[in-house]
Design a protein around this motif. Structure first.
Motif, PDB file in Angstrom:
ATOM      1  N   SER A  35       0.816  -1.147  -0.179  1.00 19.27           N
ATOM      2  CA  SER A  35      -0.010   0.062  -0.165  1.00 19.27           C
ATOM      3  C   SER A  35       0.748   1.280   0.302  1.00 19.27           C
ATOM      4  O   SER A  35       0.358   2.316  -0.240  1.00 19.27           O
ATOM      5  CB  SER A  35      -0.834  -0.111   1.246  1.00 19.27           C
ATOM      6  OG  SER A  35      -0.043   0.163   2.235  1.00 19.27           O
ATOM      7  N   SER A  38       2.491   0.692   5.321  1.00 19.64           N
ATOM      8  CA  SER A  38       2.914   0.055   6.376  1.00 19.64           C
ATOM      9  C   SER A  38       4.448   0.054   6.499  1.00 19.64           C
ATOM     10  O   SER A  38       5.153   0.327   7.670  1.00 19.64           O
ATOM     11  CB  SER A  38       2.615  -1.442   6.697  1.00 19.64           C
ATOM     12  OG  SER A  38       2.378  -1.950   5.371  1.00 19.64           O
ATOM     13  N   VAL A  68       5.047 -11.687   3.098  1.00 16.57           N
ATOM     14  CA  VAL A  68       3.739 -11.540   2.704  1.00 16.57           C
ATOM     15  C   VAL A  68       2.982 -12.466   2.880  1.00 16.57           C
ATOM     16  O   VAL A  68       3.487 -13.895   3.401  1.00 16.57           O
ATOM     17  CB  VAL A  68       3.938 -11.310   0.788  1.00 16.57           C
ATOM     18  CG1 VAL A  68       4.642 -10.128   0.589  1.00 16.57           C
ATOM     19  CG2 VAL A  68       4.561 -12.453   0.306  1.00 16.57           C
TER      20      VAL A  68
HETATM   21  N1  NDP Z   1       0.725 -13.114  11.783  1.00 14.44           N
HETATM   22  C1  NDP Z   1       1.119 -14.199  12.318  1.00 14.44           C
HETATM   23  O1  NDP Z   1       1.259 -14.326  13.627  1.00 14.44           O
HETATM   24  C2  NDP Z   1       2.164 -15.275  11.638  1.00 14.44           C
HETATM   25  C3  NDP Z   1       2.235 -14.908  10.155  1.00 14.44           C
HETATM   26  N2  NDP Z   1       3.152 -15.980   9.565  1.00 14.44           N
HETATM   27  C4  NDP Z   1       3.158 -15.776   8.038  1.00 14.44           C
HETATM   28  O2  NDP Z   1       3.725 -14.279   8.049  1.00 14.44           O
HETATM   29  C5  NDP Z   1       3.505 -13.864   6.954  1.00 14.44           C
HETATM   30  C6  NDP Z   1       2.787 -12.384   6.791  1.00 14.44           C
HETATM   31  O3  NDP Z   1       1.687 -12.731   7.585  1.00 14.44           O
HETATM   32  P1  NDP Z   1       1.112 -11.373   8.518  1.00 14.44           P
HETATM   33  O4  NDP Z   1       2.229 -10.625   8.777  1.00 14.44           O
HETATM   34  O5  NDP Z   1       0.292 -11.878   9.282  1.00 14.44           O
HETATM   35  O6  NDP Z   1       0.338 -10.578   7.181  1.00 14.44           O
HETATM   36  P2  NDP Z   1      -0.103  -9.166   7.095  1.00 14.44           P
HETATM   37  O7  NDP Z   1      -1.525  -9.237   5.987  1.00 14.44           O
HETATM   38  O8  NDP Z   1      -0.362  -8.653   8.377  1.00 14.44           O
HETATM   39  O9  NDP Z   1       0.884  -8.678   6.322  1.00 14.44           O
HETATM   40  C7  NDP Z   1       1.365  -9.087   4.792  1.00 14.44           C
HETATM   41  C8  NDP Z   1       2.321  -7.773   4.324  1.00 14.44           C
HETATM   42  O10 NDP Z   1       2.534  -8.152   3.003  1.00 14.44           O
HETATM   43  C9  NDP Z   1       2.426  -6.952   2.411  1.00 14.44           C
HETATM   44  N3  NDP Z   1       2.407  -7.145   0.812  1.00 14.44           N
HETATM   45  C10 NDP Z   1       1.318  -7.856   0.341  1.00 14.44           C
HETATM   46  N4  NDP Z   1       1.647  -8.078  -1.310  1.00 14.44           N
HETATM   47  C11 NDP Z   1       2.917  -7.630  -1.160  1.00 14.44           C
HETATM   48  C12 NDP Z   1       3.859  -7.320  -2.285  1.00 14.44           C
HETATM   49  N5  NDP Z   1       3.371  -7.704  -3.508  1.00 14.44           N
HETATM   50  N6  NDP Z   1       4.950  -6.526  -2.174  1.00 14.44           N
HETATM   51  C13 NDP Z   1       5.322  -6.229  -0.940  1.00 14.44           C
HETATM   52  N7  NDP Z   1       4.406  -6.415   0.303  1.00 14.44           N
HETATM   53  C14 NDP Z   1       3.233  -6.849   0.198  1.00 14.44           C
HETATM   54  C15 NDP Z   1       1.257  -5.976   2.807  1.00 14.44           C
HETATM   55  O11 NDP Z   1       1.350  -4.750   2.451  1.00 14.44           O
HETATM   56  P3  NDP Z   1       0.282  -3.445   3.163  1.00 14.44           P
HETATM   57  O12 NDP Z   1       0.652  -3.417   4.401  1.00 14.44           O
HETATM   58  O13 NDP Z   1       0.773  -2.593   2.350  1.00 14.44           O
HETATM   59  O14 NDP Z   1      -0.788  -4.158   2.801  1.00 14.44           O
HETATM   60  C16 NDP Z   1       1.635  -6.448   4.605  1.00 14.44           C
HETATM   61  O15 NDP Z   1       2.416  -5.356   4.943  1.00 14.44           O
HETATM   62  C17 NDP Z   1       2.359 -14.886   6.343  1.00 14.44           C
HETATM   63  O16 NDP Z   1       3.053 -15.663   5.159  1.00 14.44           O
HETATM   64  C18 NDP Z   1       2.062 -15.806   7.264  1.00 14.44           C
HETATM   65  O17 NDP Z   1       1.615 -17.160   6.926  1.00 14.44           O
HETATM   66  C19 NDP Z   1       4.032 -16.835  10.348  1.00 14.44           C
HETATM   67  C20 NDP Z   1       4.006 -16.958  11.437  1.00 14.44           C
HETATM   68  C21 NDP Z   1       2.837 -16.206  12.208  1.00 14.44           C
END
Ligand code: NDP
Ligand code: A1CAB
Length: 269
Positions: A35, A38, A68
């Motif tokens: 976006s 963040s 992601v």
């Molecule tokens: N949350 C948890 O407790 C845990 C998560 N995970 C893993 O961590 C990963 C992230 O999860 P989580 O942090 O919860 O997810 P979120 O949805 O909170 O964060 C995802 C992030 O990815 C960014 N994003 C999406 N598409 C793109 C792109 N093409 N290029 C760059 N950035 C991008 C988003 O940007 P924007 O902010 O702009 O939308 C956002 O900042 C997942 O794969 C999940 O399986 C693993 C263990 C625990």
């Protein structure tokens, strides 16, 4: 060593906050997002750098962390492949359900990839993190990964076959623990406490119980079941509550939660 995080959502925020608090140099951290909001926000908060796109991040960083959602991982790996195809940069994936074979398939076969499953308690240095090495990664790459993840909690190098259950017990379980505290606290409210009082009481009980389990296991191999026996006085209040919970299916419910998370993990790949 420059570390680039692709994605600046919940999990990356937790790792970056925890790692910087533990002494990782914020100036060496680079972030992107989708976006445009963040990554600059997190960079501003901790003193790291936000970059405009993933390819620039992959050019800049020595270690690239894929933060992601699982469904976006393959596209991001394809996008950055021109920058990482010489195999000199380490890629770390946080994605639930994305196995090493599928990650490797989304890029070149010589790119070192390490799979990691952390949890959000990384933000306070209390993650439980699983690590598995891809076919092109060396033990040096595992050590580099450990160095980052140890700064935010405990680490275990595990067989990749155990990732789904590790993910349930370590990655998902903080949400279930928070739910358990909330449920106990509501019961406390039902008996006249304020929500704030009840949450503080239950959270401290959970914190102390977790520490006891770890300390007693290390001291003399005591198990959680042994500790339960020390609390349950004959004919007392604890055994009354424990039996009521068991008769209502507490153990079955927790087992079902784990089974559902493991099954869902299999669908994400
Ligand atoms: N949350 C948890 O407790 C845990 C998560 N995970 C893993 O961590 C990963 C992230 O999860 P989580 O942090 O919860 O997810 P979120 O949805 O909170 O964060 C995802 C992030 O990815 C960014 N994003 C999406 N598409 C793109 C792109 N093409 N290029 C760059 N950035 C991008 C988003 O940007 P924007 O902010 O702009 O939308 C956002 O900042 C997942 O794969 C999940 O399986 C693993 C263990 C625990
Ligand atoms: O819910 C999820 O898919 C991620 C993986 C583990 C915790 N959160």
């Amino acid at each position: 060593m420059k570390i680039g995080f692709i994605g600046a959502g919940n999990m990356v925020r937790a790792i970056v906050r925890g790692a910087v608090a533990a002494g990782l140099e914020a100036n060496e951290i680079y972030l992107t997002d989708k976006s445009g909001k963040s990554a600059p926000a997190l960079a501003g908060e901790v003193g790291a750098h936000a970059l405009a796109d993933n390819r620039e991040l992959a050019q800049t960083a020595d270690i690239i962390v894929l933060g992601v959602k699982p469904h976006a991982v393959a596209d991001v790996l394809k996008e950055i492949t021109p920058e990482i195809s010489d195999g000199t940069k380490l890629v770390i994936s946080l994605a639930a359900g994305k196995n090493l074979a599928s990650l490797q398939q989304a890029t070149e076969s010589n790119v070192p990839i390490v799979r990691v499953m952390p949890n959000v308690n990384a933000a306070i240095g209390e993650s439980m993190t699983g690590i598995a090495r891809g076919s092109a990664a060396s033990s040096k790459h595992v050590e580099m990964t450990k160095k980052i993840m140890v700064s935010v909690g405990r680490c275990l190098v595990i067989d990749e076959a155990h990732f789904p259950i590790f993910s349930a017990l370590a990655g998902c379980s903080p949400a279930w623990m928070y739910q358990i505290v909330d449920d106990f606290a509501r019961a406390g409210v039902n008996h006249g406490l304020t929500k704030q009082q009840a949450v503080a009481i239950v959270a401290q009980a959970m914190l102390g119980s977790a520490q006891m389990i770890l300390d007693e296991a290390a001291a003399d191999g005591a198990t959680p079941a042994n500790l339960i026996d020390r609390v349950t006085s004959p004919g007392g209040t604890t055994i009354a509550g424990l039996l009521a919970a068991q008769q209502s299916g507490l153990s079955t419910v927790l087992g079902l939660a784990v089974d559902a998370a493991v099954a869902r993990d299999g669908e994400l790949g």
